[in-house]
Design an enzyme around this catalytic site. Structure first.
Site, mmCIF file in Angstrom:
data_model
loop_
_atom_site.group_PDB
_atom_site.id
_atom_site.type_symbol
_atom_site.label_atom_id
_atom_site.label_comp_id
_atom_site.label_asym_id
_atom_site.label_seq_id
_atom_site.Cartn_x
_atom_site.Cartn_y
_atom_site.Cartn_z
ATOM 1 N N SER A 1 0.757 -1.294 0.066
ATOM 2 C CA SER A 1 -0.070 0.062 -0.123
ATOM 3 C C SER A 1 0.812 1.135 0.010
ATOM 4 O O SER A 1 0.447 2.118 -0.621
ATOM 5 C CB SER A 1 -0.895 -0.147 1.042
ATOM 6 O OG SER A 1 -1.679 1.213 1.258
ATOM 7 N N ALA A 2 1.551 1.157 0.827
ATOM 8 C CA ALA A 2 2.843 2.442 0.867
ATOM 9 C C ALA A 2 3.550 2.634 -0.390
ATOM 10 O O ALA A 2 3.511 3.895 -0.893
ATOM 11 C CB ALA A 2 3.645 2.179 1.744
ATOM 12 N N TRP B 1 2.424 1.553 -3.584
ATOM 13 C CA TRP B 1 1.209 2.138 -4.269
ATOM 14 C C TRP B 1 1.119 3.564 -4.184
ATOM 15 O O TRP B 1 0.838 4.274 -5.282
ATOM 16 C CB TRP B 1 0.119 1.502 -4.115
ATOM 17 C CG TRP B 1 -1.012 1.737 -4.817
ATOM 18 C CD1 TRP B 1 -1.378 1.733 -6.097
ATOM 19 C CD2 TRP B 1 -2.217 2.595 -4.546
ATOM 20 N NE1 TRP B 1 -2.436 2.026 -6.662
ATOM 21 C CE2 TRP B 1 -3.196 2.571 -5.662
ATOM 22 C CE3 TRP B 1 -2.646 2.949 -3.172
ATOM 23 C CZ2 TRP B 1 -4.368 3.352 -5.385
ATOM 24 C CZ3 TRP B 1 -3.937 3.560 -3.134
ATOM 25 C CH2 TRP B 1 -4.714 3.977 -4.238
ATOM 26 N N HIS B 2 1.230 4.016 -3.024
ATOM 27 C CA HIS B 2 0.921 5.582 -3.047
ATOM 28 C C HIS B 2 2.372 6.592 -3.396
ATOM 29 O O HIS B 2 2.103 7.577 -3.652
ATOM 30 C CB HIS B 2 0.727 5.858 -1.435
ATOM 31 C CG HIS B 2 -0.757 5.747 -0.809
ATOM 32 N ND1 HIS B 2 -0.897 4.489 -0.473
ATOM 33 C CD2 HIS B 2 -1.654 6.296 -0.732
ATOM 34 C CE1 HIS B 2 -2.249 4.558 -0.093
ATOM 35 N NE2 HIS B 2 -2.833 5.656 -0.206
ATOM 36 N N GLY B 3 3.492 5.849 -3.251
ATOM 37 C CA GLY B 3 4.483 6.513 -3.680
ATOM 38 C C GLY B 3 5.809 6.199 -2.873
ATOM 39 O O GLY B 3 5.718 5.283 -1.823
#
Length: 464
Positions: free
Chosen positions: A355-356, A358-360
């Site tokens: 998830s991290a 994916w965000h950047g």
């Protein structure tokens, strides 16, 4: 709209021209999605979904945005055509690899903080759509007894056409901010099958649910515009902030985090309106009511009260960015659990790391999601203690403790998500003595030492 008019309107609401252009196109997804209802044939609906999404992207981000979307879309489709047995894992790494490359090249987080705008956020949503559709096509090869319930529900037995695939990825601008949804649901909606098939219950009206979401978005936008000048994230590096007392700094972290959440509440509420008004947001009839009541849960991406009043950190993924949390559960977390084994902290940590990324690749994102894994693990420990005690008063105390724990750690952790840089993240965390990191670790360690006995199950339960 001419540039001077756009500049005056943008300055009136306190945003940059790129953000104002995006907001215009984003709100434009509502009428665009509404018109989808009147496209007469299935192929026409797919074409309209793809074309309208591409046009909105062009108007918002420029021509290059559609080229960026096209690369992972074509790679995913090619993997389904050429290598079905491994297309899921191939596409997962190719799509994430391309997304990470765009994150590094554009460094969107810095641009967003300065009022800039690019297509990376939309690419994030499209990447999840691509990966899920390709994995579901690969799942179509597996035996039904080897599949989880979500896999059985979402698997694709035949290859979608290129038009269906493009329509799914770009549908009416839903890739701007989500929600993420399944290819199978999109196909059934477009073909008017499944729950969208005409029945004797009639055509459900979307207008009541859409009005509720519009009012919610207006309230959240009003709150955000009022609060953001009062609680800017730039304050965390201001010498005045460091002079405040501990409780004032902690309170400021809460208010700054709440202000940032109001922005997301607004964005997801607008997305909800667009999906509801198109008819896709319909999720079935509540047969318990008389007459049956139409439900519009499919488009909901956040439960505002559920987030703000969460009794446990475990509830946060169920009420915040709901569709992405569901995606992470089905396509990362559950697939890391070996058959016959229980999940552990490792699966949770890997899921949060995905998830991290994916965000950047900003340190603030990485730290926030590692913090989230710690927060959830600590909350589970408190919940186990709560379930093990038979003392009602002590149980209520633990429930309240878990609520305060979640409130504290969530808002402390969220500062990293907002400020992004390592220096600002550590400065803000250090200003409250890393309390939101130390407490979860202490609770987890205590959970190792104080392991309550499992609640005694009745004989009837055991027989079941």
């Amino acid at each position: 709209m001419r540039l001077p008019e756009m500049e005056s309107m943008a300055s009136a609401i306190g945003v940059s021209i790129p953000v104002f252009r995006f907001l215009l196109c984003f709100v434009g997804t509502i009428p665009v999605s509404f018109l989808h209802r009147f496209v007469p044939c299935v192929s026409g609906r797919h074409f309209y979904a793809a074309l309208s999404g591409a046009v909105l992207s062009y108007l918002s981000f420029g021509f290059s945005s559609n080229l960026h979307f096209l690369v992972p879309m074509l790679l995913g489709y090619a993997s389904m055509v050429l290598c079905r047995h491994y297309c899921g894992i191939i596409t997962f790494f190719l799509a994430f690899g391309y997304l990470i490359g765009c994150h590094v090249y554009y460094m969107s987080g810095d641009a967003w903080k300065k009022g800039g705008m690019d297509a990376t956020g939309a690419l994030m949503v499209i990447s999840l759509k691509i990966i899920s559709s390709v994995i579901n096509y690969q799942d179509g090869l597996l035996k039904e007894e080897d599949l989880r319930e979500a896999q059985k529900k979402n698997r694709l037995l035949k290859l979608p056409s290129l038009l269906e695939y493009f329509g799914y990825c770009l549908c009416c601008g839903s890739h701007f901010a989500g929600p993420v949804y399944e290819m199978k649901d999109y196909l059934e909606w477009t073909e008017r099958n499944g729950i969208w098939k005409p029945s004797d219950k009639g055509q459900p009206s979307p207008f009541g649910a859409a009005l509720r979401a519009i009012l919610q978005s207006a309230l959240c936008m009003g709150l955000y515009m009022y609060l953001v000048p009062l609680f800017p994230i730039s304050m965390f590096l201001d010498p005045m902030y460091q002079e405040w007392g501990f409780w004032t700094r902690l309170g400021y972290q809460y208010m700054a985090s709440f202000t940032a959440r109001c922005k997301y509440y607004f964005i997801w509420s607008i997305s909800e309106v667009a999906i509801i008004i198109s008819g896709f947001g319909f999720s079935g009839w509540a047969d318990m009511t008389n007459p049956p009541k139409a439900q519009w849960d499919r488009a909901i991406n956040v439960d505002i009260l559920g987030v703000e009043l969460a009794k446990s950190s475990v509830q946060i993924p169920l009420v915040w960015n709901i569709q992405v949390s569901t995606w992470l559960r089905h396509y990362v977390y559950e697939r890391l659990i070996q058959k016959g084994k229980k999940p552990s902290f490792i699966q949770l940590l890997v899921t949060q790391t995905v998830s991290a990324v994916w965000h950047g690749l900003y340190p603030g994102y990485i730290i926030f999601f590692v913090q989230s894994a710690l927060m959830i693990a600590g909350s589970r420990v408190i919940y186990r203690w709560q379930q093990a005690t038979s003392n009602i008063q002590f149980q209520k105390t633990l429930v309240f403790t878990n609520f305060v724990y979640t409130l504290l750690v969530l808002n402390y952790s969220a500062v990293g998500f907002m400020v992004l840089s390592l220096h600002e993240t550590l400065t803000s965390y250090g200003s409250v003595y890393y309390i939101g990191t130390i407490i979860p670790i202490l609770v987890i360690l205590l959970g190792k030492m104080i392991q309550p006995a499992k609640p005694v199950r009745s004989k009837a339960k055991k027989d079941e």
